[in-house]
Design a protein around this motif. Structure first.
Motif, PDB file in Angstrom:
ATOM      1  N   LYS A  13       0.825  -1.222   0.000  1.00 38.16           N
ATOM      2  CA  LYS A  13       0.000   0.000   0.000  1.00 38.16           C
ATOM      3  C   LYS A  13       0.847   1.255   0.000  1.00 38.16           C
ATOM      4  O   LYS A  13       0.342   2.352  -0.159  1.00 38.16           O
ATOM      5  N   ASN A  14       2.133   1.082   0.243  1.00 35.63           N
ATOM      6  CA  ASN A  14       3.051   2.226   0.234  1.00 35.63           C
ATOM      7  C   ASN A  14       4.439   1.677  -0.088  1.00 35.63           C
ATOM      8  O   ASN A  14       4.651   0.455  -0.043  1.00 35.63           O
ATOM      9  N   ASP A  55      -3.680  -4.343   9.124  1.00 31.17           N
ATOM     10  CA  ASP A  55      -3.154  -3.008   9.450  1.00 31.17           C
ATOM     11  C   ASP A  55      -3.913  -2.341  10.601  1.00 31.17           C
ATOM     12  O   ASP A  55      -3.734  -1.154  10.858  1.00 31.17           O
ATOM     13  N   ASN A  61      -5.378   5.975  11.932  1.00 30.54           N
ATOM     14  CA  ASN A  61      -5.970   6.232  10.620  1.00 30.54           C
ATOM     15  C   ASN A  61      -7.492   6.116  10.470  1.00 30.54           C
ATOM     16  O   ASN A  61      -8.058   6.653   9.519  1.00 30.54           O
ATOM     17  N   ARG A  85      -8.371  -1.899   4.220  1.00 27.10           N
ATOM     18  CA  ARG A  85      -8.343  -1.041   5.410  1.00 27.10           C
ATOM     19  C   ARG A  85      -9.708  -0.407   5.707  1.00 27.10           C
ATOM     20  O   ARG A  85      -9.963  -0.003   6.843  1.00 27.10           O
ATOM     21  N   ARG A 135      -2.919   9.416  -0.115  1.00 21.39           N
ATOM     22  CA  ARG A 135      -3.972   8.615   0.512  1.00 21.39           C
ATOM     23  C   ARG A 135      -5.267   9.425   0.584  1.00 21.39           C
ATOM     24  O   ARG A 135      -6.249   9.086  -0.053  1.00 21.39           O
ATOM     25  N   TYR A 166       3.885   9.533   2.436  1.00 22.49           N
ATOM     26  CA  TYR A 166       2.539   9.422   1.853  1.00 22.49           C
ATOM     27  C   TYR A 166       1.450   9.874   2.820  1.00 22.49           C
ATOM     28  O   TYR A 166       0.326  10.129   2.416  1.00 22.49           O
ATOM     29  N   HIS A 167       1.758   9.913   4.108  1.00 20.69           N
ATOM     30  CA  HIS A 167       0.824  10.444   5.109  1.00 20.69           C
ATOM     31  C   HIS A 167       1.470  11.681   5.733  1.00 20.69           C
ATOM     32  O   HIS A 167       2.694  11.710   5.922  1.00 20.69           O
ATOM     33  N   ASP A 169       1.607  12.502   8.747  1.00 20.41           N
ATOM     34  CA  ASP A 169       2.308  12.212  10.012  1.00 20.41           C
ATOM     35  C   ASP A 169       3.724  11.658   9.808  1.00 20.41           C
ATOM     36  O   ASP A 169       4.433  11.386  10.775  1.00 20.41           O
ATOM     37  N   SER A 255       5.892  -1.893   7.194  1.00 19.84           N
ATOM     38  CA  SER A 255       4.521  -1.657   6.735  1.00 19.84           C
ATOM     39  C   SER A 255       4.299  -0.170   6.458  1.00 19.84           C
ATOM     40  O   SER A 255       3.196   0.258   6.118  1.00 19.84           O
ATOM     41  N   CYS A 261       1.934   6.371  14.225  1.00 13.44           N
ATOM     42  CA  CYS A 261       0.827   5.679  13.542  1.00 13.44           C
ATOM     43  C   CYS A 261       0.135   4.635  14.403  1.00 13.44           C
ATOM     44  O   CYS A 261      -0.972   4.218  14.088  1.00 13.44           O
TER      45      CYS A 261
HETATM   46  N1  ARG Z   1       0.498  -0.234   6.141  1.00 17.88           N
HETATM   47  C1  ARG Z   1      -0.241   0.910   6.566  1.00 17.88           C
HETATM   48  C2  ARG Z   1      -0.842   1.579   5.342  1.00 17.88           C
HETATM   49  O1  ARG Z   1      -0.186   1.673   4.358  1.00 17.88           O
HETATM   50  C3  ARG Z   1       0.607   1.860   7.333  1.00 17.88           C
HETATM   51  C4  ARG Z   1      -0.154   2.991   7.940  1.00 17.88           C
HETATM   52  C5  ARG Z   1       0.726   3.945   8.651  1.00 17.88           C
HETATM   53  N2  ARG Z   1      -0.048   4.914   9.334  1.00 17.88           N
HETATM   54  C6  ARG Z   1       0.221   6.214   9.408  1.00 17.88           C
HETATM   55  N3  ARG Z   1      -0.537   6.939  10.159  1.00 17.88           N
HETATM   56  N4  ARG Z   1       1.160   6.771   8.701  1.00 17.88           N
HETATM   57  O2  ARG Z   1      -1.972   2.006   5.353  1.00 17.88           O
END
Ligand code: ARG
Length: 267
Positions: A13-14, A55, A61, A85, A135, A166-167, A169, A255, A261
């Motif tokens: 996913k990332n 996850d 999230n 998710r 995202r 990608y996020h 945070d 992950s 997270c």
């Molecule tokens: N594997 C998760 C995803 O890709 C990781 C999420 C990480 N969460 C975050 N708040 N950055 O969705």
């Protein structure tokens, strides 16, 4: 927090995802993180893990959490980009509903919004920083902003441009109401300007530091819980009066997530 009982890496996913995890180590790391939060004076509450939701451990999230003079404690449920998710969200919503939080459901249509992965309160609660690009979508942020406007809370949209951040945070960590840690190359030019305007002190992390999740730490009662510490980060924390606490999160980094997270702060 959610125990990593069913944590796994199955679908990429990332850009961090693609290596198998060691579940026993993951458990130990998660316990250490929990303990370091408790040592910092944080009371930890738990949500039950659900089989098949690999996850679900990333508790930042599934919902956005707020508190407001008029409506009290509330959440805004996310619409996660990946269907695997999306299935986590109802379990979290249920947890909050049972504890008296008002649920503000948005009609997302084709848009996405990923909770505190992309939505961060300014520490004085004067506004919400809201990122899109990988995202959450711009439309998702706009729908969220419209709902917050009704409560009188401004939302500042920021565009993310680095797939490893990608996020939000992963590239913005509020340290106190005046200072934040940030990786400037994670943002579009315009968004970086908007971000800088909101803080008295912006402390910069390199992309390399940000990609090792040093900006994905947890600020708790004068501590900064981080997976790694560089000279640069050490100096920044000292300048802001924070004590670093290093907690290994390597299994979760596979992950694409680290300390920040793996929890959601309750009001
Ligand atoms: N594997 C998760 C995803 O890709 C990781 C999420 C990480 N969460 C975050 N708040 N950055 O969705």
């Amino acid at each position: 927090m959610c125990p990593p009982t069913f944590f796994d890496v199955r679908e990429a996913k990332n850009p961090y995802m693609g290596h198998p995890i060691d579940r026993i180590r993951a458990h130990q790391q998660w316990q250490n993180l929990r303990r370091s939060l408790e040592d910092a004076g944080v009371k930890v509450e738990m949500i039950a893990p659900v089989e098949g939701l690999d996850d679900m451990v990333f508790a930042a999230n599934q919902v956005f959490i707020g508190d407001h003079d008029k409506i009290g404690k509330f959440i805004v449920p996310s619409r996660m980009r990946y269907p695997s998710r999306q299935r986590e969200v109802p379990f979290y919503v249920d947890w909050f509903r049972k504890r008296g939080y008002r649920v503000i459901e948005l009609d997302f249509g084709e848009d996405f919004l990923e909770g505190h992965g992309d939505l961060l309160w300014h520490p004085d609660r004067s506004k919400i920083w809201a990122a899109y690009g990988f995202r959450s979508t711009r439309g998702g942020i706009e729908k969220f902003a419209a709902a917050m406007q009704e409560l009188g809370i401004p939302v500042v949209p920021l565009q993310l441009v680095d797939a490893h951040c990608y996020h939000l945070d992963t590239s913005l960590c509020p340290l106190n109401q005046d200072a934040a840690l940030t990786n400037p190359s994670a943002y579009s030019k315009e968004s970086l300007k908007d971000l800088r305007r909101g803080w008295k002190r912006i402390h910069e992390l390199s992309s390399e530091e940000a990609h090792r999740f040093m900006g994905n730490g947890i600020v708790a009662n004068g501590h900064y819980i981080t997976p790694y510490l560089s000279d640069n980060l050490g100096k920044i924390l000292a300048a802001e009066g924070l004590t670093p606490v290093i907690v290994d999160t390597s299994e979760f980094e596979k992950s694409g997530g680290s300390a920040f997270c793996m929890k959601a702060f309750l009001d």
